[in-house]
Design an enzyme around this catalytic site. Structure first.
Site, PDB file in Angstrom:
ATOM      1  N   ALA A  64       0.853  -1.180   0.000  1.00 50.86           N
ATOM      2  CA  ALA A  64       0.000   0.000   0.000  1.00 50.86           C
ATOM      3  C   ALA A  64       0.897   1.241   0.000  1.00 50.86           C
ATOM      4  O   ALA A  64       2.058   1.190   0.410  1.00 50.86           O
ATOM      5  CB  ALA A  64      -0.905  -0.007   1.217  1.00 50.86           C
ATOM      6  N   GLY A 107       0.210  -4.842   1.200  1.00 55.32           N
ATOM      7  CA  GLY A 107      -1.022  -4.865   0.418  1.00 55.32           C
ATOM      8  C   GLY A 107      -0.860  -5.552  -0.919  1.00 55.32           C
ATOM      9  O   GLY A 107      -1.804  -6.136  -1.438  1.00 55.32           O
TER      10      GLY A 107
END
Length: 247
Positions: A64, A107
């Site tokens: 992320a 992520g």
């Protein structure tokens, strides 16, 4: 191929190839990418096709976007921004294949875990180092990874932040096949070809039944098979099979 702000999208009759395309950020997943992935899901929910997800420039997704994570609040955590789109990808009607090269961290790893099938390269580096940044892997890793590799290994990886190589990921079946980087997308397409050769409705129902809670079995198998036993495609395929045997 259609270019968006963070994705490259290549559509055909039976599949869609999505390339995460933020090479300047090693394809880090930001809010705009999440929005664009939701739009892909909307398209594939309306017109089910196989989805192949890969990354540009030899990286799947480095994680992320840390600059965004730094500013997120408790309210953002409760919204499950990344978790929501990963679950939507996981729930798509047709199979999802992650073609993973290079870094797939945080992520990025969780996006790969959300796929139904994962192929990669020897230079894959996949794992969840979130605790080193003062957070947890909250977009699916802490429950999907135990299902994929078993609780003992998932516990080790989540608590230590250890990153697996491509060979290690293959050995624990987190990846089903390894290809050289130049052959990765062709390998993913070959897997998609095998899926596409089968009856799409039977494929969709197989995925649905595989994902059903244990308590729903064997009822869900029986109901799915009841639909398929009445389908014209079942009759066509079985008739062709019997005719080939008679030759």
């Amino acid at each position: 191929m259609t270019a968006h702000a963070t994705l490259l999208i290549d559509e055909s009759a039976d599949r869609v190839v999505v390339t995460l395309n933020r090479p300047e950020k090693r394809n880090a997943i930001d809010a705009r990418m999440v929005e664009e992935l939701h739009a892909v899901c909307e398209t594939l929910e309306a017109e089910p096709r196989i989805l192949i997800i890969t990354g540009a420039d030899g990286v799947f997704a480095s994680g992320a976007d840390i600059a965004e994570l730094l500013e997120r609040t408790a309210a953002d955590a409760r919204r499950g921004i990344n978790a929501t789109v990963f679950s939507r990808i996981n729930s798509l009607p047709m199979p999802v294949i992650a073609a993973v090269d290079g870094w797939a961290l945080g992520g990025g790893a969780e996006l790969a875990y959300a796929a139904d099938l994962r192929v990669g390269t020897p230079r894959v580096r996949i794992g969840n180092p979130e605790t080193g940044l003062g957070i947890i892997a909250a977009a699916g890793a802490l429950w999907r990874l135990p299902e994929l590799v078993g609780e003992p290994l998932a516990m080790e990886l989540a608590l230590t932040g250890r990153v697996l190589t491509g060979e290690e990921a293959l050995a624990v079946r987190l990846l089903s096949q390894l290809f050289e980087p130049d052959d990765l997308l062709a390998g993913a397409h070959a897997l998609a070809d095998r899926i596409a050769a089968n009856d799409p409705l039977a494929t969709r129902m197989t995925k649905e039944v595989l994902r059903a809670p244990r308590a729903d079995h064997p009822r869900v198998e029986r109901e799915a098979q009841a639909v398929l036993f009445e389908s014209p495609e079942k009759r066509r395929r079985m008739t062709e099979f019997l005719e080939r045997r008679r030759r």
